[in-house]
Design a protein around this motif. Sequence first.
Motif, short mmCIF file in Angstrom:
data_model
loop_
_atom_site.label_atom_id
_atom_site.label_comp_id
_atom_site.label_asym_id
_atom_site.label_seq_id
_atom_site.Cartn_x
_atom_site.Cartn_y
_atom_site.Cartn_z
N LEU A 72 -29.07 3.85 -23.64
CA LEU A 72 -28.00 2.88 -23.63
C LEU A 72 -28.06 2.04 -22.37
CD1 LEU A 72 -25.29 3.51 -21.62
CD2 LEU A 72 -25.24 5.50 -23.07
N PHE A 73 -27.44 0.87 -22.47
CA PHE A 73 -27.25 0.06 -21.28
C PHE A 73 -25.89 -0.62 -21.37
CE2 PHE A 73 -29.52 -2.99 -24.05
CZ PHE A 73 -28.79 -4.16 -23.88
N VAL A 74 -25.40 -1.04 -20.21
CA VAL A 74 -24.16 -1.80 -20.13
C VAL A 74 -24.52 -3.19 -19.62
CG1 VAL A 74 -22.70 0.24 -19.81
CG2 VAL A 74 -23.61 -0.94 -17.80
N CYS A 75 -23.77 -4.18 -20.11
CA CYS A 75 -24.09 -5.56 -19.75
C CYS A 75 -22.80 -6.37 -19.65
CB CYS A 75 -25.01 -6.16 -20.80
SG CYS A 75 -25.57 -7.85 -20.45
N VAL A 94 -21.13 -2.20 -24.06
CA VAL A 94 -22.02 -1.04 -24.11
C VAL A 94 -22.92 -1.18 -25.32
CG1 VAL A 94 -22.13 1.48 -24.29
CG2 VAL A 94 -20.27 0.40 -23.00
N TYR A 95 -24.22 -0.97 -25.10
CA TYR A 95 -25.23 -1.08 -26.16
C TYR A 95 -25.93 0.27 -26.29
CZ TYR A 95 -24.30 -5.99 -25.49
OH TYR A 95 -23.66 -7.20 -25.39
N LEU A 96 -25.66 0.95 -27.39
CA LEU A 96 -26.18 2.29 -27.63
C LEU A 96 -27.36 2.21 -28.60
CD1 LEU A 96 -25.78 5.35 -27.26
CD2 LEU A 96 -24.07 5.27 -29.07
N ASN A 97 -28.46 2.84 -28.25
CA ASN A 97 -29.68 2.85 -29.07
C ASN A 97 -30.14 1.45 -29.46
OD1 ASN A 97 -29.80 5.70 -29.06
ND2 ASN A 97 -28.27 5.75 -30.67
N PRO A 98 -30.24 0.53 -28.48
CA PRO A 98 -30.64 -0.84 -28.81
C PRO A 98 -32.10 -0.91 -29.25
CG PRO A 98 -30.65 -0.54 -26.45
CD PRO A 98 -30.09 0.72 -27.03
N GLU A 99 -32.35 -1.85 -30.15
CA GLU A 99 -33.71 -2.06 -30.66
C GLU A 99 -33.87 -3.54 -30.99
OE1 GLU A 99 -36.09 -0.94 -34.77
OE2 GLU A 99 -34.26 0.13 -34.28
N ILE A 100 -34.91 -4.15 -30.48
CA ILE A 100 -35.19 -5.54 -30.81
C ILE A 100 -35.86 -5.55 -32.18
CG2 ILE A 100 -36.49 -7.61 -30.20
CD1 ILE A 100 -36.12 -6.74 -27.24
N ILE A 101 -35.26 -6.28 -33.11
CA ILE A 101 -35.82 -6.32 -34.46
C ILE A 101 -36.52 -7.64 -34.76
CG2 ILE A 101 -34.31 -4.55 -35.43
CD1 ILE A 101 -32.46 -6.72 -36.49
N LYS A 102 -36.33 -8.62 -33.90
CA LYS A 102 -37.01 -9.90 -34.08
C LYS A 102 -37.11 -10.61 -32.74
CE LYS A 102 -36.68 -14.14 -36.82
NZ LYS A 102 -35.83 -14.91 -37.74
N LYS A 103 -38.29 -11.20 -32.48
CA LYS A 103 -38.52 -11.97 -31.25
C LYS A 103 -39.13 -13.31 -31.63
CE LYS A 103 -39.78 -8.41 -27.89
NZ LYS A 103 -40.82 -7.99 -26.95
N SER A 104 -38.73 -14.34 -30.91
CA SER A 104 -39.36 -15.64 -31.13
C SER A 104 -40.70 -15.68 -30.41
CB SER A 104 -38.46 -16.77 -30.61
OG SER A 104 -38.44 -16.78 -29.19
N ASN A 105 -41.57 -16.56 -30.86
CA ASN A 105 -42.85 -16.77 -30.18
C ASN A 105 -42.69 -17.73 -29.01
OD1 ASN A 105 -44.31 -15.06 -31.87
ND2 ASN A 105 -44.56 -16.68 -33.39
N ASP A 160 -36.65 -2.55 -21.88
CA ASP A 160 -37.85 -2.10 -21.17
C ASP A 160 -37.54 -0.86 -20.32
OD1 ASP A 160 -39.58 -3.99 -22.22
OD2 ASP A 160 -39.62 -5.25 -20.41
N HIS A 161 -36.41 -0.87 -19.61
CA HIS A 161 -36.02 0.32 -18.82
C HIS A 161 -35.93 1.55 -19.71
CE1 HIS A 161 -35.36 -1.00 -14.74
NE2 HIS A 161 -34.51 -1.94 -15.10
N LEU A 162 -35.36 1.39 -20.89
CA LEU A 162 -35.20 2.52 -21.82
C LEU A 162 -36.54 3.00 -22.36
CD1 LEU A 162 -32.04 1.27 -23.76
CD2 LEU A 162 -32.14 2.79 -21.77
#
Length: 180
Positions: A72-75, A94-105, A160-162
């Motif tokens: 998790l992270f807090v922002c 608070v962001y629990l179990n975050p996962e990037i599901i899409k990124k732009s190029n 990245d930290h996670l």
Amino acid sequence: MQKYLLNGFEVFKVLPISHEILRKKIFEHYNFTNKEEDTLSTMIDTLRLYNKLHSIEALALAAPQVGWEKRLFVCADLELQQRKKAKYIQKVDVYLNPEIIKKSNDLIVSKENCLSIPPNQIACVMRSNKITMKYYNLLGIEMVVEAEGLQACIYQHEIDHLDGINALEKATSIIDSQQR
């Protein structure tokens, strides 16, 4: 997790980038005990007070940075910060179990401070300008957010930290702010 008093508030010592926990991938976590809710509260206080008292421009903090092996992270709520032109952090999400599901190029150079690296170092990292991130809120509800620019870069930095990766490792260059 090591605590100390800062202006009458209990805060965590933020670990340096060389600490072993910051090299580990942290796996999912869903349920919180009362003690963990207290830990989360102290983590939020740590982010707020580091900014207020040390004039550090840190807008987020990942759990491993304080020695807590939770995904998790807090922002800071960046939209609220900018709208109110607030000098100090007003609201923390608070962001629990975050996962990037899409990124732009579409990549941008992100100049990143980090509470775990020396304060005079700024890492220049290539990041996606737009991302879509899935996470869970504290009620266990799955959320999806689209982010762009600074907010997208912050989310990528914290994830990245996670994953045990730090900004200095990804940097295309490092700026020494004392030499500017």
